[in-house]
Scaffold this motif. Sequence first.
Motif, PDB file in Angstrom:
ATOM      1  N   UNK A  85       6.270  -0.290 -13.537  1.00 22.02           N
ATOM      2  CA  UNK A  85       6.136   0.159 -12.149  1.00 22.02           C
ATOM      3  C   UNK A  85       7.073  -0.572 -11.196  1.00 22.02           C
ATOM      4  N   UNK A  86       7.364  -1.831 -11.485  1.00 20.75           N
ATOM      5  CA  UNK A  86       8.230  -2.594 -10.583  1.00 20.75           C
ATOM      6  C   UNK A  86       9.696  -2.183 -10.705  1.00 20.75           C
ATOM      7  N   UNK A  87      10.022  -1.326 -11.674  1.00 17.63           N
ATOM      8  CA  UNK A  87      11.390  -0.839 -11.825  1.00 17.63           C
ATOM      9  C   UNK A  87      11.597   0.534 -11.209  1.00 17.63           C
ATOM     10  N   UNK A  88      10.501   1.176 -10.808  1.00 23.71           N
ATOM     11  CA  UNK A  88      10.579   2.539 -10.275  1.00 23.71           C
ATOM     12  C   UNK A  88      11.092   2.523  -8.834  1.00 23.71           C
ATOM     13  N   UNK A  89      12.007   3.418  -8.541  1.00 28.05           N
ATOM     14  CA  UNK A  89      12.486   3.564  -7.166  1.00 28.05           C
ATOM     15  C   UNK A  89      11.570   4.541  -6.436  1.00 28.05           C
ATOM     16  N   UNK A  90      10.859   4.053  -5.459  1.00 26.47           N
ATOM     17  CA  UNK A  90       9.936   4.887  -4.686  1.00 26.47           C
ATOM     18  C   UNK A  90      10.744   5.736  -3.709  1.00 26.47           C
ATOM     19  N   UNK A  91      10.565   7.069  -3.716  1.00 20.70           N
ATOM     20  CA  UNK A  91      11.317   7.920  -2.795  1.00 20.70           C
ATOM     21  C   UNK A  91      11.153   7.492  -1.333  1.00 20.70           C
ATOM     22  N   UNK A  92      12.240   7.522  -0.612  1.00 17.72           N
ATOM     23  CA  UNK A  92      12.277   7.047   0.773  1.00 17.72           C
ATOM     24  C   UNK A  92      11.252   7.740   1.664  1.00 17.72           C
ATOM     25  N   UNK A  93      10.990   9.031   1.415  1.00 15.75           N
ATOM     26  CA  UNK A  93      10.110   9.785   2.303  1.00 15.75           C
ATOM     27  C   UNK A  93       8.709   9.190   2.399  1.00 15.75           C
TER      28      UNK A  93
ATOM     29  N   UNK B 200      -2.622   8.932   2.468  1.00 16.46           N
ATOM     30  CA  UNK B 200      -1.634   9.966   2.775  1.00 16.46           C
ATOM     31  C   UNK B 200      -0.531  10.004   1.719  1.00 16.46           C
ATOM     32  N   UNK B 201      -0.102   8.817   1.290  1.00 19.67           N
ATOM     33  CA  UNK B 201       0.926   8.740   0.242  1.00 19.67           C
ATOM     34  C   UNK B 201       0.384   9.290  -1.067  1.00 19.67           C
ATOM     35  N   UNK B 202      -0.860   8.916  -1.411  1.00 15.52           N
ATOM     36  CA  UNK B 202      -1.465   9.402  -2.652  1.00 15.52           C
ATOM     37  C   UNK B 202      -1.576  10.927  -2.652  1.00 15.52           C
ATOM     38  N   UNK B 203      -1.993  11.495  -1.533  1.00 14.72           N
ATOM     39  CA  UNK B 203      -2.107  12.950  -1.434  1.00 14.72           C
ATOM     40  C   UNK B 203      -0.750  13.612  -1.663  1.00 14.72           C
ATOM     41  N   UNK B 204       0.267  13.083  -0.982  1.00 13.72           N
ATOM     42  CA  UNK B 204       1.605  13.647  -1.111  1.00 13.72           C
ATOM     43  C   UNK B 204       2.138  13.506  -2.531  1.00 13.72           C
ATOM     44  N   UNK B 205       1.855  12.364  -3.163  1.00 13.45           N
ATOM     45  CA  UNK B 205       2.309  12.137  -4.534  1.00 13.45           C
ATOM     46  C   UNK B 205       1.597  13.082  -5.501  1.00 13.45           C
ATOM     47  N   UNK B 206       0.313  13.330  -5.271  1.00 15.39           N
ATOM     48  CA  UNK B 206      -0.418  14.272  -6.119  1.00 15.39           C
ATOM     49  C   UNK B 206       0.207  15.667  -6.029  1.00 15.39           C
ATOM     50  N   UNK B 207       0.610  16.056  -4.843  1.00 12.61           N
ATOM     51  CA  UNK B 207       1.285  17.349  -4.682  1.00 12.61           C
ATOM     52  C   UNK B 207       2.590  17.357  -5.471  1.00 12.61           C
ATOM     53  N   UNK B 208       3.332  16.258  -5.395  1.00 14.85           N
ATOM     54  CA  UNK B 208       4.604  16.174  -6.112  1.00 14.85           C
ATOM     55  C   UNK B 208       4.414  16.316  -7.615  1.00 14.85           C
ATOM     56  N   UNK B 209       3.343  15.713  -8.144  1.00 11.89           N
ATOM     57  CA  UNK B 209       3.133  15.715  -9.589  1.00 11.89           C
ATOM     58  C   UNK B 209       2.169  16.805 -10.064  1.00 11.89           C
ATOM     59  N   UNK B 210       1.792  17.696  -9.160  1.00  9.70           N
ATOM     60  CA  UNK B 210       0.943  18.814  -9.543  1.00  9.70           C
ATOM     61  C   UNK B 210      -0.473  18.427  -9.901  1.00  9.70           C
TER      62      UNK B 210
ATOM     63  N   UNK C 238       0.808  -1.207   0.000  1.00  8.07           N
ATOM     64  CA  UNK C 238       0.000   0.000   0.000  1.00  8.07           C
ATOM     65  C   UNK C 238       0.848   1.266   0.000  1.00  8.07           C
ATOM     66  N   UNK C 239       2.087   1.175   0.449  1.00  5.85           N
ATOM     67  CA  UNK C 239       2.958   2.349   0.446  1.00  5.85           C
ATOM     68  C   UNK C 239       3.472   2.615  -0.967  1.00  5.85           C
ATOM     69  N   UNK C 240       4.184   1.640  -1.528  1.00  5.35           N
ATOM     70  CA  UNK C 240       4.739   1.822  -2.870  1.00  5.35           C
ATOM     71  C   UNK C 240       3.640   2.072  -3.898  1.00  5.35           C
ATOM     72  N   UNK C 241       2.543   1.325  -3.809  1.00  7.45           N
ATOM     73  CA  UNK C 241       1.469   1.489  -4.780  1.00  7.45           C
ATOM     74  C   UNK C 241       0.791   2.853  -4.653  1.00  7.45           C
ATOM     75  N   UNK C 242       0.710   3.396  -3.439  1.00  7.91           N
ATOM     76  CA  UNK C 242       0.136   4.725  -3.275  1.00  7.91           C
ATOM     77  C   UNK C 242       0.862   5.750  -4.122  1.00  7.91           C
ATOM     78  N   UNK C 243       2.166   5.611  -4.201  1.00  2.00           N
ATOM     79  CA  UNK C 243       2.986   6.500  -5.024  1.00  2.00           C
ATOM     80  C   UNK C 243       2.893   6.130  -6.506  1.00  2.00           C
ATOM     81  N   UNK C 244       3.013   4.836  -6.801  1.00  6.08           N
ATOM     82  CA  UNK C 244       3.097   4.380  -8.189  1.00  6.08           C
ATOM     83  C   UNK C 244       1.789   4.569  -8.959  1.00  6.08           C
ATOM     84  N   UNK C 245       0.653   4.405  -8.296  1.00  7.73           N
ATOM     85  CA  UNK C 245      -0.637   4.627  -8.966  1.00  7.73           C
ATOM     86  C   UNK C 245      -0.765   6.086  -9.386  1.00  7.73           C
TER      87      UNK C 245
END
Length: 415
Positions: A402-410, A198-208, A160-167
């Motif tokens: 998606x399985x090759x993407x490095x998910x940011x540590x934060x 929470x991860x999805x929200x933060x990722x949306x901010x990152x990607x505008x 759920x962490x990595x996928x929150x970012x990757x989706x």
Amino acid sequence: MRKFASLAMAAAMAASLMSFSASAVSVDLGEEETEAAAVDAGEVSEDYHIGIVTGSVSQSEDDRRGAEAFQEMYGEDRVTLAIYPDNFTEELETTIQTIVNLSDDPEMKAIIVNQAVPGTTEAFRQIKERRPDILCIAGESHEDLPEIGSAADLVCNNDFVARGYLIIKTAHELGVDTFVHISFPRHMSYETMSRRVAVMKAACEEFGMEFVMETAPDPTTDVGVPGAQAFILEQVPGWIEKYGENSAYFCTNDAHTEPLLKQLLEYGGYFIEADLPSPLMGYPGALGIDLTEEAGDFEKILAKVESAIVEKGGAGRFGTWAYSYGYTVSAGLAQHAMNVIDGVSELDSIEDVAAAYQVFSPKASWNGSNYTNADTGVKMGNVFLTYQDTYIMGDPGYFMGATEVEVPEKYFTTK
């Protein structure tokens, strides 16, 4: 920075090699090793039983079909299936008893619950008190992972962490500007889902991108599955009008998926992947296609679903995992339990879990890690998080890598 090493799924699913990574550990599994994961288990010993508990076909069809496939592989005399109530939140004691009852069988050596709904932790504790020899394994827990991890021998959830970012990253790459998350209070009380939001929200901010939350009825309440699905059918046209055709939608409940897909095909919008992805999750009903002849063959299932998506003008807007997550987890965890009992696998080896999963997803690319407690930073050795590459259907379709993407540590401490 945490690094996720993996192999991408080869184009058109031509490769039969799989790489599965866990933190800094990776493993390559060829066809011979994959076949051995199943064959060895069937040849060593047959004097014990495996139990698998899932939801019903109406609530979680893929989970159930995976359990049935495993039973068909090894026989009803060795594999016992059970179903917990659809309204498991209101029938907690029945859920617990359904799981515990499997331990009455003196030959029972492993019990797998997928999805591990509320009550599973208590059921496992009761089983361990009376039968400590039984392996208790949870797939896709609805209870907090540290809690169920204290009672289960092994827990395996989607990442759920990595996928929150990757989706979100995938949606951004497809041109989405608004991401709409659909859920209800019960699901949002789960750590896995609240952290993913929470991860999805933060990722949306990152990607505008704009992040929006919509609330839908819980199918386990009085409205039931029909009422919850009717709500989605009614609301989607208005959501598309409000958020635009460049909006993507994600729902946390399986029952909401089919009506959501049906309306997105009709009115526009994107669907990256389901909460528990599968070509069977919502697509057959939404598309009105019969997959009876393709049953159990996920390459043919995916091809037929994709063809129907393209015919309805949905190319490039709808995604999935090539192999059903729920199907693979039900059958794969049972296979892993059998391998452990037969002495050919280690219970807490993520590589051995991967080998068992690959029996039922032979050409899949997986990635994953041990669960990390966001508050303490401590990893749990018996709790694994996994995910498969995202496939976007089209003419032709393609994998997102998606399985090759490095998910940011934060994101691993975002909550």
